[in-house]
Write a protein that holds these residues in place. Sequence first.
Motif, PDB file in Angstrom:
ATOM      1  N   LYS A 193     -47.117  29.590  31.253  1.00 28.42           N
ATOM      2  CA  LYS A 193     -47.374  30.760  32.159  1.00 28.42           C
ATOM      3  C   LYS A 193     -47.253  30.796  33.563  1.00 28.42           C
ATOM      4  CE  LYS A 193     -52.564  29.780  31.902  1.00 28.42           C
ATOM      5  NZ  LYS A 193     -54.028  30.263  31.254  1.00 28.42           N
ATOM      6  N   GLU A 194     -47.057  29.805  33.668  1.00 31.28           N
ATOM      7  CA  GLU A 194     -47.524  29.528  35.486  1.00 31.28           C
ATOM      8  C   GLU A 194     -45.836  29.275  36.040  1.00 31.28           C
ATOM      9  OE1 GLU A 194     -48.273  27.689  33.264  1.00 31.28           O
ATOM     10  OE2 GLU A 194     -50.922  27.422  33.827  1.00 31.28           O
ATOM     11  N   GLY A 195     -45.023  29.386  35.020  1.00 32.19           N
ATOM     12  CA  GLY A 195     -43.860  28.819  35.253  1.00 32.19           C
ATOM     13  C   GLY A 195     -42.681  28.260  34.898  1.00 32.19           C
ATOM     14  N   THR A 196     -41.785  28.300  35.571  1.00 31.85           N
ATOM     15  CA  THR A 196     -40.720  27.841  34.170  1.00 31.85           C
ATOM     16  C   THR A 196     -40.332  25.884  35.211  1.00 31.85           C
ATOM     17  OG1 THR A 196     -39.340  29.063  33.470  1.00 31.85           O
ATOM     18  CG2 THR A 196     -38.324  27.056  33.622  1.00 31.85           C
ATOM     19  N   PHE A 197     -40.809  24.779  34.183  1.00 33.50           N
ATOM     20  CA  PHE A 197     -40.947  23.711  34.973  1.00 33.50           C
ATOM     21  C   PHE A 197     -39.825  22.711  34.713  1.00 33.50           C
ATOM     22  CE2 PHE A 197     -44.872  24.824  35.319  1.00 33.50           C
ATOM     23  CZ  PHE A 197     -46.084  23.857  35.754  1.00 33.50           C
ATOM     24  N   ARG A 198     -39.420  22.329  35.713  1.00 37.42           N
ATOM     25  CA  ARG A 198     -38.238  21.672  34.610  1.00 37.42           C
ATOM     26  C   ARG A 198     -38.409  19.847  34.255  1.00 37.42           C
ATOM     27  NH1 ARG A 198     -34.268  25.136  34.443  1.00 37.42           N
ATOM     28  NH2 ARG A 198     -33.596  26.000  37.130  1.00 37.42           N
ATOM     29  N   GLN A 199     -37.939  19.850  33.640  1.00 37.80           N
ATOM     30  CA  GLN A 199     -38.610  18.602  33.237  1.00 37.80           C
ATOM     31  C   GLN A 199     -37.356  16.690  33.531  1.00 37.80           C
ATOM     32  OE1 GLN A 199     -41.609  17.365  32.271  1.00 37.80           O
ATOM     33  NE2 GLN A 199     -40.669  14.710  31.796  1.00 37.80           N
ATOM     34  N   GLN A 200     -38.149  15.357  33.528  1.00 42.44           N
ATOM     35  CA  GLN A 200     -37.046  14.846  33.954  1.00 42.44           C
ATOM     36  C   GLN A 200     -37.944  13.331  33.277  1.00 42.44           C
ATOM     37  OE1 GLN A 200     -34.120  16.258  35.636  1.00 42.44           O
ATOM     38  NE2 GLN A 200     -35.292  18.162  35.282  1.00 42.44           N
ATOM     39  N   THR A 201     -36.801  13.318  32.106  1.00 42.30           N
ATOM     40  CA  THR A 201     -37.795  11.871  31.612  1.00 42.30           C
ATOM     41  C   THR A 201     -36.503  10.969  31.555  1.00 42.30           C
ATOM     42  OG1 THR A 201     -39.585  13.219  30.394  1.00 42.30           O
ATOM     43  CG2 THR A 201     -38.923  10.059  29.903  1.00 42.30           C
ATOM     44  N   VAL A 202     -36.844   9.661  32.416  1.00 38.46           N
ATOM     45  CA  VAL A 202     -35.711   8.487  32.173  1.00 38.46           C
ATOM     46  C   VAL A 202     -36.602   7.058  31.662  1.00 38.46           C
ATOM     47  CG1 VAL A 202     -34.529   6.705  33.461  1.00 38.46           C
ATOM     48  CG2 VAL A 202     -35.051   8.735  34.983  1.00 38.46           C
ATOM     49  N   VAL A 203     -35.999   6.966  30.427  1.00 37.03           N
ATOM     50  CA  VAL A 203     -36.718   5.182  29.458  1.00 37.03           C
ATOM     51  C   VAL A 203     -35.709   4.626  29.826  1.00 37.03           C
ATOM     52  CG1 VAL A 203     -37.200   4.789  27.503  1.00 37.03           C
ATOM     53  CG2 VAL A 203     -37.315   7.508  27.558  1.00 37.03           C
ATOM     54  N   THR A 204     -36.059   3.059  30.301  1.00 37.67           N
ATOM     55  CA  THR A 204     -35.765   2.333  30.764  1.00 37.67           C
ATOM     56  C   THR A 204     -36.028   1.057  30.150  1.00 37.67           C
ATOM     57  OG1 THR A 204     -34.889   3.319  33.067  1.00 37.67           O
ATOM     58  CG2 THR A 204     -35.187   0.514  32.657  1.00 37.67           C
ATOM     59  N   ARG A 205     -35.264   0.401  29.931  1.00 35.65           N
ATOM     60  CA  ARG A 205     -35.384  -0.713  29.264  1.00 35.65           C
ATOM     61  C   ARG A 205     -35.022  -2.556  29.857  1.00 35.65           C
ATOM     62  NH1 ARG A 205     -33.792  -5.417  25.169  1.00 35.65           N
ATOM     63  NH2 ARG A 205     -32.118  -4.004  25.154  1.00 35.65           N
ATOM     64  N   ILE A 206     -35.765  -3.302  30.234  1.00 35.15           N
ATOM     65  CA  ILE A 206     -35.125  -4.400  30.578  1.00 35.15           C
ATOM     66  C   ILE A 206     -36.242  -5.862  30.073  1.00 35.15           C
ATOM     67  CG2 ILE A 206     -35.594  -5.685  33.079  1.00 35.15           C
ATOM     68  CD1 ILE A 206     -35.925  -2.943  34.189  1.00 35.15           C
ATOM     69  N   GLU A 207     -35.193  -6.262  29.244  1.00 31.23           N
ATOM     70  CA  GLU A 207     -35.398  -7.339  28.357  1.00 31.23           C
ATOM     71  C   GLU A 207     -36.696  -7.024  27.246  1.00 31.23           C
ATOM     72  OE1 GLU A 207     -34.051 -10.085  28.278  1.00 31.23           O
ATOM     73  OE2 GLU A 207     -32.769 -11.039  29.860  1.00 31.23           O
ATOM     74  N   ASN A 208     -38.225  -7.446  27.363  1.00 27.38           N
ATOM     75  CA  ASN A 208     -39.129  -7.157  26.577  1.00 27.38           C
ATOM     76  C   ASN A 208     -39.827  -5.766  26.763  1.00 27.38           C
ATOM     77  OD1 ASN A 208     -39.727  -9.197  27.997  1.00 27.38           O
ATOM     78  ND2 ASN A 208     -41.715  -8.985  27.245  1.00 27.38           N
ATOM     79  N   VAL A 209     -39.781  -5.543  27.779  1.00 30.19           N
ATOM     80  CA  VAL A 209     -40.617  -4.077  28.809  1.00 30.19           C
ATOM     81  C   VAL A 209     -39.881  -3.344  29.021  1.00 30.19           C
ATOM     82  CG1 VAL A 209     -41.504  -3.408  30.697  1.00 30.19           C
ATOM     83  CG2 VAL A 209     -41.817  -5.938  29.843  1.00 30.19           C
ATOM     84  N   VAL A 210     -40.748  -1.678  28.477  1.00 28.80           N
ATOM     85  CA  VAL A 210     -40.111  -0.446  28.391  1.00 28.80           C
ATOM     86  C   VAL A 210     -40.880   0.497  29.405  1.00 28.80           C
ATOM     87  CG1 VAL A 210     -39.745   1.424  27.255  1.00 28.80           C
ATOM     88  CG2 VAL A 210     -39.256  -0.363  26.311  1.00 28.80           C
ATOM     89  N   ILE A 211     -40.085   1.553  30.175  1.00 34.59           N
ATOM     90  CA  ILE A 211     -40.579   2.078  31.340  1.00 34.59           C
ATOM     91  C   ILE A 211     -40.596   3.130  31.080  1.00 34.59           C
ATOM     92  CG2 ILE A 211     -40.391   2.117  33.564  1.00 34.59           C
ATOM     93  CD1 ILE A 211     -39.420  -0.934  34.694  1.00 34.59           C
TER      94      ILE A 211
END
Length: 275
Positions: A193-211
């Motif tokens: 209702k506030e407006g249109t939100f542009r969503q960006q999601t970046v999923v990164t895996r480095i060895e045993n860690v996920v960002i």
Amino acid sequence: MQRRAQRAEDQRDQRAGRSSRLSRALVGAATVPVLLVAAGCSSDSGSGDDAKRASESAASTSASPSPTVQAAVYETLPEPCAMLAKKTLEDLVPKGTKGKEGSSDDTSTRANCSWDSLDNNGVKGSQFRWLNVALLRFDSDVSRGAGDERAQQYYAKQVADAQAAEGAKNTRTEQLSGTGEEATLIRYDLRKKEGTFRQQTVVTRIENVVITLDYNGAGLAGDKTPDADDLAKAATKAAKEAATALTATKDTADTTDAESPTASASKSASPAKKD
């Protein structure tokens, strides 16, 4: 006279028969202990074989190698609110460069930080931005698997969850290179209702860690909706910077280990090379 003689002879025969039967009974009774002793020896022999087999089985089990799993590369996480440079934050969240760290029971395993920015232009509307960086680290475990394999499974789940976001429109997915072992950008629009939100999601895996980096923007109160491509470029740049901040923690740990007293002692104890 003849009859008495006959009876006397019959009596002798009866006594002789009883004597013979008694002798056989005594002989039979004497053989019983011998059989019992033989049976006991046979039983002891079987128990000995069982004990031998049990001993061999135990020795075989103890000789078998214990299950192992590859050690996890990362043993800790960086401070999430310090992963992005001030200049990067000024570009993404110009009115909110001070981050808010989320609560965590164990910051070496799970951590996140968020920023929000509201650029109020009065009657012309406002520009809103929101940024969040979340990290999840997986240890190696014999029963659960190697840390990087567990992280890979979580990475795939994070990508799938972003692609299936409720209310998402115009969803696009792009594979990114040069960021960790694997990285994916998921883009979509959310109409509120506030407006249109542009969503960006970046999923990164480095060895045993996920960002997982989430970044969205919207034009509120009549202001224009931000360009999705510009937001995607900003989010991708921030994700690479976050990945660099994580790898720097490993480089620091390696340097610390190399300069530790144990490492120095080991180095000094090693024989010198001859020219």
